[in-house]
Design an enzyme around this catalytic site. Structure first.
Site, mmCIF file in Angstrom:
data_model
loop_
_atom_site.group_PDB
_atom_site.id
_atom_site.type_symbol
_atom_site.label_atom_id
_atom_site.label_comp_id
_atom_site.label_asym_id
_atom_site.label_seq_id
_atom_site.Cartn_x
_atom_site.Cartn_y
_atom_site.Cartn_z
ATOM 1 N N ALA B 13 0.815 -1.275 0.028
ATOM 2 C CA ALA B 13 -0.048 0.083 -0.037
ATOM 3 C C ALA B 13 0.855 1.244 0.008
ATOM 4 O O ALA B 13 0.674 2.036 -0.650
ATOM 5 C CB ALA B 13 -0.776 -0.132 1.101
ATOM 6 N N ASP B 210 1.176 0.090 15.012
ATOM 7 C CA ASP B 210 1.555 1.424 15.544
ATOM 8 C C ASP B 210 1.024 2.359 15.000
ATOM 9 O O ASP B 210 0.734 3.565 15.628
ATOM 10 C CB ASP B 210 2.994 1.238 15.099
ATOM 11 C CG ASP B 210 3.906 0.098 15.638
ATOM 12 O OD1 ASP B 210 3.726 0.037 16.725
ATOM 13 O OD2 ASP B 210 4.656 -0.513 14.778
ATOM 14 N N ARG B 268 -13.786 -17.612 5.126
ATOM 15 C CA ARG B 268 -12.911 -17.875 6.139
ATOM 16 C C ARG B 268 -13.284 -17.941 7.638
ATOM 17 O O ARG B 268 -13.230 -18.790 8.318
ATOM 18 C CB ARG B 268 -11.766 -17.081 6.215
ATOM 19 C CG ARG B 268 -10.912 -17.288 4.948
ATOM 20 C CD ARG B 268 -9.862 -16.132 5.238
ATOM 21 N NE ARG B 268 -8.816 -16.359 3.914
ATOM 22 C CZ ARG B 268 -8.013 -15.594 3.528
ATOM 23 N NH1 ARG B 268 -7.578 -14.481 4.139
ATOM 24 N NH2 ARG B 268 -7.186 -16.034 2.561
ATOM 25 N N HIS B 328 -5.089 -13.510 11.433
ATOM 26 C CA HIS B 328 -4.410 -13.441 10.076
ATOM 27 C C HIS B 328 -4.561 -11.921 9.472
ATOM 28 O O HIS B 328 -3.556 -11.398 8.968
ATOM 29 C CB HIS B 328 -5.065 -14.519 9.370
ATOM 30 C CG HIS B 328 -4.480 -14.569 7.783
ATOM 31 N ND1 HIS B 328 -3.127 -14.809 7.522
ATOM 32 C CD2 HIS B 328 -5.227 -14.143 6.371
ATOM 33 C CE1 HIS B 328 -2.865 -14.653 6.144
ATOM 34 N NE2 HIS B 328 -4.072 -14.239 5.617
ATOM 35 N N GLU B 352 -3.756 -2.321 5.230
ATOM 36 C CA GLU B 352 -4.697 -2.970 6.232
ATOM 37 C C GLU B 352 -4.592 -2.273 7.320
ATOM 38 O O GLU B 352 -5.706 -2.467 8.372
ATOM 39 C CB GLU B 352 -3.675 -4.179 6.732
ATOM 40 C CG GLU B 352 -4.688 -5.391 7.437
ATOM 41 C CD GLU B 352 -3.649 -6.409 8.249
ATOM 42 O OE1 GLU B 352 -2.599 -6.685 7.152
ATOM 43 O OE2 GLU B 352 -4.083 -7.085 8.949
ATOM 44 N N ARG B 363 -13.251 -10.478 5.097
ATOM 45 C CA ARG B 363 -12.471 -10.359 3.857
ATOM 46 C C ARG B 363 -12.330 -11.656 3.239
ATOM 47 O O ARG B 363 -12.080 -12.498 3.707
ATOM 48 C CB ARG B 363 -11.117 -9.950 4.264
ATOM 49 C CG ARG B 363 -10.353 -9.566 2.764
ATOM 50 C CD ARG B 363 -8.873 -9.054 3.073
ATOM 51 N NE ARG B 363 -8.191 -9.919 3.867
ATOM 52 C CZ ARG B 363 -7.205 -11.073 3.162
ATOM 53 N NH1 ARG B 363 -7.471 -11.050 2.086
ATOM 54 N NH2 ARG B 363 -6.376 -11.668 4.146
#
Lengths: 229, 507
Positions: B13, B210, B268, B328, B352, B363
């Site tokens: 990204a 962070d 998932r 994940h 993310e 997702r």
């Protein structure tokens, strides 16, 4: 089990009670349970980010892919500045990619890659930039400006790619401090965790260089005198 | 010197944002706490979705519908439409800059089917898709002469008196010095927060949230923090990821009795819950790819074989692979609009760490690589545009002065070992804020996190050296993780009903 780790000034021996562990797991345990001042780099733990390359018993390994043996001696990579303990500064090594121009320079719109074309450089594009080959290369002892194994493998990746419309520019770039400075000793190949042979890539680049009219400058120097009388 | 656009994070990204901002004419500086090629993106294996229809018929509309369905009503349809419509362009661009996508026999980009997709839609490069995309982006940045500073750790974002952004306070990990990087706009591309689950996560040790914590400290809104995706197939002992492509290519999930118990290609969240139920009932769970054959495994799933051999001492060609579901991907993050703008003027976010409302509560595999390219580009363009057009970016640089955490840290007493607490938090979250959540357990976890936050001054760092102090960096990461934990657990408490990855049980 005992292992020795090269710290800033000397080797320090650590005693760890771990069975069948990777070197990275052992180092992490030392860091979190015995000695928080130990410095090392790591990331993915699965051999794909290239952070934890170091030397064990004088051979380059990824700490996350190496199972520790009693008495192992662990050191940082060579040919790069050691910042602290097992941490090295990779900036200079990575700068070889920029000097070697390892990128697609001119996109060839007409190129149509086939399943076979994909295989010509799939292995080269598996490189994780861990720097193991750079550390193992003996040429740096005599030529700091050498482009080096992973950068040259990167050049082959693009030279062999049909999508690159101007491969001759890349061949020109690697004539100086490049393909002819390699001694073909194969040390890079022996340590690559991805089974890439930079030596083989360099040989292919030499052949492409010869086809483009370039010749080995060492060869020219040795026999160049013959025409002058 | 003031940069137009400061980008924090150099994964897929961040690098895409950097290229887009530079292309728009802005001056760009990229900071990363590691090196670009070491970021989480390199671990993405399965593929990148785009409805190309190269293998069997597919359409953008189906991609949109699959994505919306998996999101459980938590996605923004406009954003999903944009992402899915842009996908073919994004693939074309990556192909043009040199990504080595796998090809079909007739020379088209190959596609495989991942969970929740109605067609083979994920473009891939063996099982190194993320690695090859990331490295190609990095090479493109070298070509474009993008300024990248390695091993710079974000301490805090800097704001002006009017609350708009003006840069970042950075720890140069190598020298131990503080650096002020001033900028007219900032793009956060600093990754997710799966490492709050410590060893119950597939992620790189760097995914500590962070950027999210720093953004929240200056008042940026967070959204969907309760939505943590558990991947069905982490290796049992190490949580190392075995790619979804193993199931996409025909792998089965078996329990100790050798029975299949779930549709392996369901989304998932469903598969993870089914695995979890088996484990809670005392079964072991295995991934079985033996029937795919050695030649196929070596050609298409080489990493998986290597990792199973190394970490579980099993050869997938002839053995079952022991697995469990582990954290994940984190769908939640800094809330952004369609232009990647956060609630703080001049602060943009992508990847993310951001919530573009495209994944919602769950997702789909193959949509994260897509997101980083499509919205990475959007964030870079928007940040550049902001510096050209928004008056706030032209205001004088009057950064608010605040005491930073490093100063406070000097008085911390070091009575409690934070490494021990870090793994404790991982256990706590996996058990109580994990695949199945109960209100009573969430409340317990909330209390524990509160207590740990209060105890922070009793922790601190043992290593006092300046140069490359990872003990210090890891402690600041831990502080950020506690902030993120707090946000996750309170968002989970607020959402009373089950929704996608947030599954609520009575009790």
């Amino acid at each position: 089990m005992k292992i020795s780790i090269k710290r800033d000034f000397d080797f320090i021996e650590y005693n760890v009670d771990m069975q069948d562990a990777t070197l990275l797991e052992v180092i992490e345990t030392i860091k979190t349970e015995q000695d928080s001042s130990l410095a090392y780099s790591s990331g993915c733990r699965s051999s794909v980010c290239g952070s934890c390359s170091m030397r064990v018993n004088e051979k380059e390994v990824l700490a996350c892919a190496y199972k520790v043996q009693d008495g192992d001696v662990v050191e940082p990579l060579k040919n790069v500045e050691v910042i602290r303990d097992l941490v090295v500064n990779m900036d200079k090594a990575l700068a070889t990619k920029k000097r070697a121009k390892t990128w697609l320079q001119t996109y060839n719109k007409e190129a149509k890659l086939t399943h076979e074309d994909e295989k010509t450089n799939a292995l080269q594009s598996d490189c994780i930039l861990c720097g193991s080959c750079y550390s193992a290369c003996p040429v740096y002892a005599v030529n700091e400006a050498f482009l080096g194994p992973f950068a040259l493998t990167g050049v082959w990746k693009y030279v062999s790619d049909k999508r690159e419309a101007a491969p001759e520019e890349k061949i020109e770039t690697i004539q100086k401090n490049g393909v002819w400075d390699c001694t073909l000793c194969n040390e890079c190949t022996l340590v690559c965790p991805q089974n890439i042979s930079s030596k083989a890539d360099i040989e292919k680049l030499r052949m492409r260089s010869s086809m483009a009219g370039y010749s080995d400058p060492n060869f020219a120097q040795n026999f160049g005198g013959g025409l002058s009388f | 010197m003031i940069t137009d656009v400061l980008i924090i994070g150099a994964g897929g990204a961040g690098l895409t944002a950097a290229l887009a901002a530079k292309d728009a004419g802005a001056s760009v500086r990229v900071l990363t706490k590691e090196y670009p090629t070491r970021s989480q993106t390199c671990m993405a294996q399965g593929g990148m979705n785009a409805a190309l229809g190269n293998v069997s018929p597919d359409s953008v509309e189906e991609h949109i519908q699959n994505t919306l369905k998996s999101a459980h009503g938590q996605a923004n349809e406009e954003a999903v439409r944009y992402m899915c419509s842009e996908a073919p362009n994004a693939i074309e661009w990556l192909d043009e800059i040199g990504v080595c996508f796998s090809r079909t026999p007739d020379g088209k980009i190959a596609q495989r089917k991942l969970g929740g997709a109605s067609a083979p839609r994920a473009c891939y490069a063996q099982d190194y898709t993320g690695l090859k995309i990331l490295h190609t982006l990095y090479e493109r940045c070298l070509k474009e002469d993008i300024e990248i500073h390695n091993e710079r750790y974000l301490l805090d974002l800097l704001t002006k008196e009017d609350g708009s952004i003006c840069g970042a306070l950075i720890l140069n990990i190598r020298s131990g010095e503080l650096e002020h990087h001033f900028a007219k706009s900032v793009v956060l591309a600093s990754g997710g927060y799966s490492r709050i689950y410590d060893k119950y996560s597939t992620n790189s040790t760097a995914s500590t949230g962070d950027g999210i914590a720093a953004a929240a400290r200056i008042g940026a809104k967070l959204l969907g923090m309760e939505f943590v995706q558990f991947h069905p197939t982490g290796l049992k002992n190490s949580s190392i990821l075995i790619s979804e492509s193993a199931r996409g290519e025909g792998g089965y999930l078996l329990n100790s009795k050798g029975e299949r118990f779930v549709n392996e290609l369901a989304p998932r969240d469903e598969v993870s819950r089914a695995i979890n139920e088996q484990i809670l009932a005392g079964e072991e769970v295995f991934l079985d790819i033996r029937h795919l054959g050695e030649a196929f495994i070596d050609e298409n799933l080489p990493q998986e074989r290597k990792l199973a051999l190394l970490y579980e001492k099993v050869d997938p060609v002839k053995d079952l692979i022991p697995i469990k579901a582990v954290a994940h991907y984190t769908m939640g993050g800094i809330e952004v609009d369609n232009k990647s703008q956060t609630s703080v003027s001049g602060l943009f976010a992508c990847g993310e760490c951001a919530n573009h409302k495209v994944h919602g509560a769950n997702r789909l595999g193959g949509n994260s690589l897509l997101e980083i390219i499509v919205f990475g580009r959007e964030a870079g363009k928007s940040a550049a545009h902001y510096t050209f057009c928004d008056d706030k970016s032209k205001n004088e640089l009057n950064c608010k002065k605040e005491t930073n955490f490093l100063d406070k840290l000097k008085s911390f007493s070091n009575e409690i070992d934070f490494y021990e607490k870090r793994s404790y938090v991982g256990e706590l979250f996996y058990k109580k804020v994990g695949i199945i959540r109960k209100e009573s357990e969430l409340l317990e976890a909330q209390k524990e996190i509160q207590l740990l936050k209060e105890q922070l001054p009793l922790m601190g760092v043992k290593d006092t050296s300046k140069v490359y102090n990872t003990n210090l960096v890891e402690f600041i990461e831990f502080r950020n993780m506690l902030d993120v934990c707090e946000a996750v657990v309170s968002a989970a408490l607020e959402r009373k009903e089950s929704c996608g990855a947030h599954f609520v049980a009575e009790g």
